[in-house]
Each structure stands twice: as C-alpha cells, then as structure tokens.
Design a protein around this motif. Structure first.
Motif, PDB file in Angstrom:
ATOM      1  N   PRO A  36       0.818  -1.224   0.000  1.00 34.01           N
ATOM      2  CA  PRO A  36       0.000   0.000   0.000  1.00 34.01           C
ATOM      3  C   PRO A  36       0.843   1.261   0.000  1.00 34.01           C
ATOM      4  O   PRO A  36       1.866   1.346   0.687  1.00 34.01           O
ATOM      5  N   LEU A  37       0.428   2.244  -0.806  1.00 39.94           N
ATOM      6  CA  LEU A  37       1.054   3.567  -0.746  1.00 39.94           C
ATOM      7  C   LEU A  37       0.687   4.264   0.546  1.00 39.94           C
ATOM      8  O   LEU A  37       1.500   4.953   1.162  1.00 39.94           O
ATOM      9  N   LEU A  38      -0.572   4.097   0.937  1.00 37.41           N
ATOM     10  CA  LEU A  38      -1.073   4.713   2.160  1.00 37.41           C
ATOM     11  C   LEU A  38      -1.978   3.693   2.844  1.00 37.41           C
ATOM     12  O   LEU A  38      -3.148   3.561   2.493  1.00 37.41           O
ATOM     13  N   PRO A  39      -1.470   2.922   3.785  1.00 35.48           N
ATOM     14  CA  PRO A  39      -2.288   1.894   4.440  1.00 35.48           C
ATOM     15  C   PRO A  39      -3.313   2.508   5.386  1.00 35.48           C
ATOM     16  O   PRO A  39      -3.174   3.650   5.825  1.00 35.48           O
ATOM     17  N   SER A  40      -4.334   1.733   5.696  1.00 40.07           N
ATOM     18  CA  SER A  40      -5.424   2.221   6.540  1.00 40.07           C
ATOM     19  C   SER A  40      -4.928   2.696   7.896  1.00 40.07           C
ATOM     20  O   SER A  40      -5.435   3.681   8.437  1.00 40.07           O
ATOM     21  N   GLU A  41      -3.931   2.004   8.446  1.00 42.57           N
ATOM     22  CA  GLU A  41      -3.463   2.386   9.781  1.00 42.57           C
ATOM     23  C   GLU A  41      -2.758   3.734   9.793  1.00 42.57           C
ATOM     24  O   GLU A  41      -2.561   4.320  10.857  1.00 42.57           O
ATOM     25  N   SER A  42      -2.384   4.253   8.614  1.00 38.12           N
ATOM     26  CA  SER A  42      -1.752   5.568   8.525  1.00 38.12           C
ATOM     27  C   SER A  42      -2.700   6.646   8.030  1.00 38.12           C
ATOM     28  O   SER A  42      -2.284   7.772   7.770  1.00 38.12           O
ATOM     29  N   SER A  43      -3.981   6.288   7.876  1.00 37.38           N
ATOM     30  CA  SER A  43      -4.944   7.221   7.290  1.00 37.38           C
ATOM     31  C   SER A  43      -6.171   7.346   8.165  1.00 37.38           C
ATOM     32  O   SER A  43      -6.655   6.359   8.718  1.00 37.38           O
ATOM     33  N   THR A  44      -6.669   8.564   8.283  1.00 32.65           N
ATOM     34  CA  THR A  44      -7.923   8.815   8.996  1.00 32.65           C
ATOM     35  C   THR A  44      -8.944   9.483   8.084  1.00 32.65           C
ATOM     36  O   THR A  44      -9.925  10.022   8.557  1.00 32.65           O
ATOM     37  N   TRP A  45      -8.696   9.442   6.758  1.00 31.27           N
ATOM     38  CA  TRP A  45      -9.550  10.147   5.809  1.00 31.27           C
ATOM     39  C   TRP A  45     -10.427   9.183   5.023  1.00 31.27           C
ATOM     40  O   TRP A  45     -10.064   8.020   4.810  1.00 31.27           O
ATOM     41  N   GLU A  46     -11.535   9.700   4.565  1.00 31.55           N
ATOM     42  CA  GLU A  46     -12.336   8.994   3.570  1.00 31.55           C
ATOM     43  C   GLU A  46     -11.809   9.440   2.211  1.00 31.55           C
ATOM     44  O   GLU A  46     -12.009  10.574   1.787  1.00 31.55           O
ATOM     45  N   ILE A  47     -11.097   8.564   1.519  1.00 28.80           N
ATOM     46  CA  ILE A  47     -10.286   8.949   0.368  1.00 28.80           C
ATOM     47  C   ILE A  47     -11.065   8.832  -0.935  1.00 28.80           C
ATOM     48  O   ILE A  47     -11.710   7.826  -1.205  1.00 28.80           O
ATOM     49  N   LEU A  48     -10.960   9.871  -1.768  1.00 28.06           N
ATOM     50  CA  LEU A  48     -11.570   9.899  -3.085  1.00 28.06           C
ATOM     51  C   LEU A  48     -10.528  10.325  -4.116  1.00 28.06           C
ATOM     52  O   LEU A  48      -9.591  11.057  -3.800  1.00 28.06           O
ATOM     53  N   ARG A  49     -10.669   9.867  -5.335  1.00 25.46           N
ATOM     54  CA  ARG A  49      -9.962  10.375  -6.512  1.00 25.46           C
ATOM     55  C   ARG A  49      -8.433  10.450  -6.338  1.00 25.46           C
ATOM     56  O   ARG A  49      -7.823  11.506  -6.535  1.00 25.46           O
TER      57      ARG A  49
END
Length: 434
Positions: free
Chosen positions: A25-38
């Motif tokens: 992953p470029l940005l795994p879930s454990e490093s993200s708190t955003w709802e990601i689009l586009r």
C-alpha cells in the motif's frame, strides 16, 4: 496505477502494476484517517494527491510519507506539465467555481494564489485534461432534487404504493424533517435562488417559505423540536460565519444559539427527544467530532473523541442512545454509543457507505441507507438487515431519507435528470484562461 481499495469510501490507497499485480500500500489504513476519493499521481510520478469527503485535497510522496493538506476543492486534475492543478469549489451562493493553482512539483508546493477560470451555475462533477494540456472535459449535473414520499405497509417493511412527488421543478430540495404531528415537512430548497428554509403543508399541499431575520446566504439541516413549535437549523452568512439557530415554526422569532468553529455543513443536526439538547458534527483538529449543545444553558460540549470522522448522528426515541456514521473501521459504517457518553459499538459491517439513519417512532427499528440508494432497516438492538425499498439502482440517488411520525411514509429528496459533458479550450497553457 494508484487506486482506492474498494468503494470510494475506504481510507487506504493501494498500488498495482500494469499487469494487475498488487504492490504494498502507498497509504495503508493504519496511517490514514480520511475517507479517500480520486487518488492521482502527479505527472512526474513523485507525488500522489487525493480528495476527502470534506472537500479537501491532500498530497504525499509517492515513496511514502505523511499526507498534508494542499487546499479546499474537489474534482482535481494535474496539468500534464506538472506545473498546474485544476479543481472545483462549490460557491456558497450556488454554482461551481473552476479554478487552477500553480504547482512546484519538485517541492510539493503551491506557487501563488488560486486563480478562477469560470463560475458556472450548475454543479460540476468531474474534470479530465487532454495530453497537451489545452482542453478540459467537464461534466455538469443537470437535474433536480425533489421532495418525495413513499407509503409503507403497516409493518414498515416494504412500500404500500407508488411514490408521491411533493415539490416539482428544476430545484434542489434537501434535508426533509417531519413535524411531530406529521402535518408539515420542513426542508431546504433553492427554488428562489439561495438555499432557504421551506415548509410543505401536507393537508393543503402548499409550499411556504419561512422568513428568517438577517441576510444569510444559506440555511440547511432543519430539525423539529418535540413541541412542534420550533426548529433548529444551520445558517451560513456572507462573511463565512456558520452558526446554529433556533426558529419558531411560524417565523415569528429566531435566535442564534452558537457559532462553533468548522461546522460540518453536510452533517445533520438532531434534537434530543426531550428537546433539551442538539447534537451536531464539527471539526476538532484533524477530525469531525460530535458535540452536544444544551439549549437551556447555552453551552456545548464534545461527546466523541476517537481519531476518526463522525458525519452525522440520530437519537433513539427513548433518548438513551446516539447512532452515528463513522469511518473508524475504514468504511463509513454505523456505530452506537450511550447518549451520556460511553463506549461505542459497531452496528454494521461491509464496504458500503452507510449514512442517513433514523429510528421508527416506537424505537424497534433502525433504518439506514447505503450509498445513497435503496433503504434498509435492522432491529434497533442489532441484527440482520432487511431491504425496505426496491428501486432499480441504475442512476438511483436518494438524499437524506427519514420517516413520518406515524411510520406510514418514507420522506426523502430524489434526484431526477442526468448530466451533460462540456469541452473547454484553454487559450494559453500559461494563463489557464478559457
């Protein structure tokens, strides 16, 4: 290629080879708190940009790193030169601004101030740019959102007849709220230009605009108090101020309650069954949290604190529980917590984007809507979901459904119409003008 793992509501970005093989992953879930689009690569491949549900554009290094916010906007696309980023913003008084900003791709920086290319009266949904950077393809939503209701069977588990369109025309109706006596639906509409508060009187099939003091540029999210004489709503003013108001249902009186910082305009306000508290989402640092406002004491307090966005909430009829939408699990799902604060528990599973939940008046059922499409329900204490509506899902878009106090009708705003495609020719690659 970079893509969101699953539907457009996940919070990780994966990478794949041209042959389809998965990479780390470029940005795994454990490093993200955003709802990601586009998600998109910059032309040089050094950076990845993405958007969030809250209309923000972020950037981070393609080799890994922490995302940081670039600007507010949606539908972004990179110019092939890597020197410019095109994007849209929604204008507070209606329409869409098409803008661009100069980028220094080598430094992950914006150069100068955003420039506006055009202000269009409609809602722009997507941008695509030609390989030579001289043309932009733009899709524009051409349709309406109309106040609609659907009769239910006595058990509330399926339709009992056809839909009834309550407000017609090329308008955008939003946020319906049934009065406690079931005779009036409060909602917002732009039928006279700006989004204002309207009443639909069901007995007479009559529309009436509720006049409020002051010169706002938008009013939304009405919600009735249990006494049926007052409503709460959010208002937006020309200076950018957003505030929580209370208004008499006959328009005779209105009062500002509070102006919290960073109110979520697309997040519902909800009044407690005893009429003493209003719950709303507002931003705290990186996340939207739920706040409870004491109407008598005129004081607000934060009621959620976990590191995830809460998008909206509803009260159980007995006032004991708050159910809210959260991205804590990686997808927008329903969670339940004691109204007096306590540990939250997850109610739904899966990869759908679940919002717009509401209880039946007897508190036995919790209705909800995945992906703005058909409506489901589940036992209030938890359990298997039952599908309530059975509309063909191709092109279906239903906004902010709720239920009448007698449980006889679903009330919502239905999208009608389609989209058009525009091609914009840029006069010069440097100026970005049309």
């Amino acid at each position: 290629m970079a893509y969101v793992s699953g539907p457009e509501n996940h919070r990780s970005i994966l990478e794949a080879t041209a042959e389809g093989g998965a990479l780390p992953p470029l940005l795994p879930s454990e490093s993200s708190t955003w709802e990601i689009l586009r998600p998109q690569y910059s032309p040089g491949g050094s950076w990845v940009t993405f958007e969030t549900w809250t209309r923000e554009i972020f950037i981070f290094a393609a080799g890994g790193g922490s995302p940081r916010k670039l600007l507010n906007g949606v539908n972004h696309v990179w110019d092939p030169s890597g020197k410019r980023l095109y994007y849209c913003t929604r204008d507070p008084v209606g329409g869409t601004r098409l803008q661009w900003v100069e980028m220094d791709e080598s430094k992950e920086e914006i150069r100068g101030k955003p420039q506006m290319m055009a202000l269009m009266t409609g809602i722009l949904r997507d941008l695509a740019i030609s390989r030579d950077g001289r043309q932009l393809a733009v899709s524009e939503w051409e349709g309406s959102m109309n106040l609609t209701r659907l009769p239910l069977t006595a058990e509330g588990c399926s339709p009992a007849g056809p839909e009834e369109v309550l407000s017609r025309g090329q308008v955008f109706d939003r946020s319906p709220s049934d009065s406690p006596d079931g005779r009036t639906i409060a909602y917002t509409s732009n039928r006279l230009g700006l989004a204002k508060l309207w009443m639909f009187h069901l007995d007479a099939k009559r529309l009436e605009r509720l006049q409020l003091p002051g010169r706002d540029i938008g009013a939304n999210q009405p919600c009735w108090f249990p006494d049926g004489r007052r409503l709460t709503l959010l208002r937006l003013f020309p200076d950018g101020k957003q505030s929580l108001w209370i208004a008499a249902a006959d328009g005779s009186r209105a009062e500002e309650l509070a102006s919290p910082q960073s109110l979520l305009q697309a997040g519902d306000t909800t009044v407690s069954p005893d009429g003493h508290s209003i719950v709303y989402p507002a931003r705290v640092e990186q996340h939207y949290q739920l706040f409870s406002f004491d109407v008598s004491a005129r004081q607000g307090r934060q009621v959620t604190f976990s590191a995830d966005d809460k998008l909206n909430a509803c009260w159980s009829p007995d006032g004991r529980w708050l159910v809210y939408s959260s991205i804590a699990s990686g997808y927008v799902q329903l969670w339940k917590m004691p109204a007096t604060e306590g540990k939250a528990e997850r109610l739904t599973e899966g990869s759908d984007r679940i919002r717009h939940m509401f209880y039946s008046s007897d508190g036995r059922w919790l209705y909800f809507q995945p992906n703005h499409q058909n409506i489901y329900r589940m036992p209030a204490a938890g359990g298997p979901a039952q599908r309530v509506t059975h509309f063909p899902e191709s092109g279906l878009f239903i906004e902010e459904p709720t239920i009448s106090p007698d449980n006889r009708y679903l009330v919502y705003c239905r999208s009608n119409g389609g989209s058009s495609l525009w091609l914009l020719t840029l006069s010069t690659a440097k100026s970005g003008s049309i």
